[in-house]
Design a protein around this motif. Structure first.
Motif, PDB file in Angstrom:
ATOM      1  N   THR A   3       1.284  -0.992  -0.025  1.00  0.00           N
ATOM      2  CA  THR A   3      -0.135  -0.067   0.142  1.00  0.00           C
ATOM      3  C   THR A   3       1.019   1.479  -0.147  1.00  0.00           C
ATOM      4  O   THR A   3       1.892   1.984   1.025  1.00  0.00           O
ATOM      5  N   ILE A   4       0.757   2.004  -0.809  1.00  0.00           N
ATOM      6  CA  ILE A   4       1.647   2.774  -1.540  1.00  0.00           C
ATOM      7  C   ILE A   4       0.688   4.712  -1.428  1.00  0.00           C
ATOM      8  O   ILE A   4      -0.167   4.575  -2.096  1.00  0.00           O
ATOM      9  N   LEU A   5       1.330   5.506  -0.573  1.00  0.00           N
ATOM     10  CA  LEU A   5       0.633   7.144   0.046  1.00  0.00           C
ATOM     11  C   LEU A   5       1.762   7.702  -1.515  1.00  0.00           C
ATOM     12  O   LEU A   5       2.373   7.903  -0.931  1.00  0.00           O
ATOM     13  N   LEU A   6       1.078   8.254  -2.754  1.00  0.00           N
ATOM     14  CA  LEU A   6       1.979   9.288  -3.345  1.00  0.00           C
ATOM     15  C   LEU A   6       1.463  10.216  -3.639  1.00  0.00           C
ATOM     16  O   LEU A   6       0.433  10.776  -3.086  1.00  0.00           O
ATOM     17  N   ILE A   7       2.650  11.042  -2.781  1.00  0.00           N
ATOM     18  CA  ILE A   7       2.262  12.592  -2.484  1.00  0.00           C
ATOM     19  C   ILE A   7       2.881  13.005  -4.057  1.00  0.00           C
ATOM     20  O   ILE A   7       4.423  13.606  -4.360  1.00  0.00           O
ATOM     21  N   GLU A   8       1.648  14.132  -4.876  1.00  0.00           N
ATOM     22  CA  GLU A   8       2.682  15.102  -5.789  1.00  0.00           C
ATOM     23  C   GLU A   8       1.323  15.513  -6.255  1.00  0.00           C
ATOM     24  O   GLU A   8       0.696  15.908  -6.799  1.00  0.00           O
ATOM     25  N   ASP A   9       2.282  16.908  -6.848  1.00  0.00           N
ATOM     26  CA  ASP A   9       1.398  17.685  -7.562  1.00  0.00           C
ATOM     27  C   ASP A   9       0.712  18.336  -8.264  1.00  0.00           C
ATOM     28  O   ASP A   9       0.152  18.776  -9.161  1.00  0.00           O
ATOM     29  N   ASP A  10       2.200  17.361  -9.307  1.00  0.00           N
ATOM     30  CA  ASP A  10       1.852  17.719 -10.790  1.00  0.00           C
ATOM     31  C   ASP A  10       0.365  16.235 -11.276  1.00  0.00           C
ATOM     32  O   ASP A  10       0.939  15.209 -11.544  1.00  0.00           O
ATOM     33  N   GLU A  11      -0.218  16.664 -11.746  1.00  0.00           N
ATOM     34  CA  GLU A  11      -1.134  15.736 -12.252  1.00  0.00           C
ATOM     35  C   GLU A  11      -0.902  14.781 -12.982  1.00  0.00           C
ATOM     36  O   GLU A  11      -1.820  13.860 -12.381  1.00  0.00           O
ATOM     37  N   ALA A  12      -0.105  15.162 -14.017  1.00  0.00           N
ATOM     38  CA  ALA A  12       0.474  13.877 -15.198  1.00  0.00           C
ATOM     39  C   ALA A  12       0.881  12.950 -13.995  1.00  0.00           C
ATOM     40  O   ALA A  12       0.798  12.075 -14.968  1.00  0.00           O
ATOM     41  N   VAL A  13       2.206  13.756 -13.818  1.00  0.00           N
ATOM     42  CA  VAL A  13       2.627  12.914 -13.327  1.00  0.00           C
ATOM     43  C   VAL A  13       2.326  12.068 -12.100  1.00  0.00           C
ATOM     44  O   VAL A  13       2.359  10.887 -12.365  1.00  0.00           O
ATOM     45  N   ARG A  14       1.778  12.607 -11.638  1.00  0.00           N
ATOM     46  CA  ARG A  14       0.519  11.642 -10.145  1.00  0.00           C
ATOM     47  C   ARG A  14      -0.035  10.779 -10.923  1.00  0.00           C
ATOM     48  O   ARG A  14       0.080   9.471 -10.384  1.00  0.00           O
ATOM     49  N   VAL A  15      -0.766  10.966 -11.904  1.00  0.00           N
ATOM     50  CA  VAL A  15      -1.080  10.234 -12.274  1.00  0.00           C
ATOM     51  C   VAL A  15      -0.404   8.600 -13.883  1.00  0.00           C
ATOM     52  O   VAL A  15      -1.368   7.354 -13.642  1.00  0.00           O
ATOM     53  N   THR A  16       0.198   9.270 -14.095  1.00  0.00           N
ATOM     54  CA  THR A  16       1.007   8.452 -14.638  1.00  0.00           C
ATOM     55  C   THR A  16       2.121   6.895 -13.741  1.00  0.00           C
ATOM     56  O   THR A  16       1.405   5.973 -13.430  1.00  0.00           O
ATOM     57  N   PHE A  17       2.169   7.792 -12.167  1.00  0.00           N
ATOM     58  CA  PHE A  17       2.748   7.380 -11.474  1.00  0.00           C
ATOM     59  C   PHE A  17       1.601   6.455 -10.720  1.00  0.00           C
ATOM     60  O   PHE A  17       2.275   4.990 -10.290  1.00  0.00           O
ATOM     61  N   GLU A  18       1.113   6.804 -10.599  1.00  0.00           N
ATOM     62  CA  GLU A  18      -0.569   5.547  -9.925  1.00  0.00           C
ATOM     63  C   GLU A  18      -0.698   4.270 -11.152  1.00  0.00           C
ATOM     64  O   GLU A  18      -1.100   3.383 -10.501  1.00  0.00           O
ATOM     65  N   ILE A  19      -0.761   4.393 -12.254  1.00  0.00           N
ATOM     66  CA  ILE A  19      -1.221   3.753 -13.040  1.00  0.00           C
ATOM     67  C   ILE A  19       0.050   2.573 -13.188  1.00  0.00           C
ATOM     68  O   ILE A  19      -0.363   1.175 -12.986  1.00  0.00           O
ATOM     69  N   ILE A  20       1.116   3.057 -13.241  1.00  0.00           N
ATOM     70  CA  ILE A  20       2.415   2.270 -13.029  1.00  0.00           C
ATOM     71  C   ILE A  20       2.086   1.664 -11.608  1.00  0.00           C
ATOM     72  O   ILE A  20       2.796   0.495 -12.049  1.00  0.00           O
ATOM     73  N   LEU A  21       2.520   2.063 -10.972  1.00  0.00           N
ATOM     74  CA  LEU A  21       2.032   0.536  -9.231  1.00  0.00           C
ATOM     75  C   LEU A  21       1.097   0.432  -9.473  1.00  0.00           C
ATOM     76  O   LEU A  21       1.504  -0.751  -8.942  1.00  0.00           O
ATOM     77  N   ALA A  22      -0.055   0.740  -9.667  1.00  0.00           N
ATOM     78  CA  ALA A  22      -1.986  -0.134  -9.874  1.00  0.00           C
ATOM     79  C   ALA A  22      -1.255  -1.240 -10.669  1.00  0.00           C
ATOM     80  O   ALA A  22      -1.388  -2.168  -9.959  1.00  0.00           O
ATOM     81  N   SER A  23      -0.721  -0.039 -12.327  1.00  0.00           N
ATOM     82  CA  SER A  23      -0.066  -1.764 -12.723  1.00  0.00           C
ATOM     83  C   SER A  23       0.896  -3.441 -12.342  1.00  0.00           C
ATOM     84  O   SER A  23       0.565  -4.414 -12.606  1.00  0.00           O
ATOM     85  N   ASP A  24       1.473  -2.680 -11.074  1.00  0.00           N
ATOM     86  CA  ASP A  24       2.873  -3.882 -10.273  1.00  0.00           C
ATOM     87  C   ASP A  24       2.112  -4.645  -9.400  1.00  0.00           C
ATOM     88  O   ASP A  24       2.504  -5.224  -8.946  1.00  0.00           O
TER      89      ASP A  24
END
Length: 123
Positions: A3-24
């Protein structure tokens, strides 16, 4: 997985990281700034926090300091694309504060997932 908390103000980066992490296979909770991230971190348990350094309201260095006081053993990965000076200055400070890993943007999925794997405690 984790379970990972991702804190990122740039929406594009936040969404990209979320997709990468969830896909893993990770469960990802997102926050758009340091204040929101710390509020969420205080309300549930996480295996790992990934935080941007340069953010409005409360920056990543402040987030790492607060997390260290609340949960000293919680691994943190700091990421930065720079700001007023070199991103390595901010990332160096994050490393000194105990970040398990520091990554300079842009960050590819392989690099992100390798850092996550390395930072997560083995059980």
């Amino acid at each position: 997985m984790a379970t990972i908390l991702l804190i990122e103000d740039d929406e594009a980066v936040r969404v990209t990281f979320e997709i990468i992490l969830a896909s893993d296979g990770h469960d990802v909770v997102v926050a758009e700034d340091g204040n929101a991230g710390l509020k969420i971190a205080g309300s549930q348990r996480f295996d790992l926090v990934i935080t941007d350094i340069i953010m409005p309201e409360r920056d990543g260095v402040e987030v790492i300091n607060a997390l260290r006081k609340a949960q000293a053993d919680l691994p943190v990965i700091a990421v930065s694309g720079g700001g007023r000076s070199s991103s390595m200055d901010y990332l160096g400070i994050a490393k000194m504060l105990g970040a398990a890993a520091v990554l300079a943007k842009p960050i590819g999925s392989t690099e992100l997932l390798a850092a996550v794997k390395e930072a997560l405690p083995t059980s």
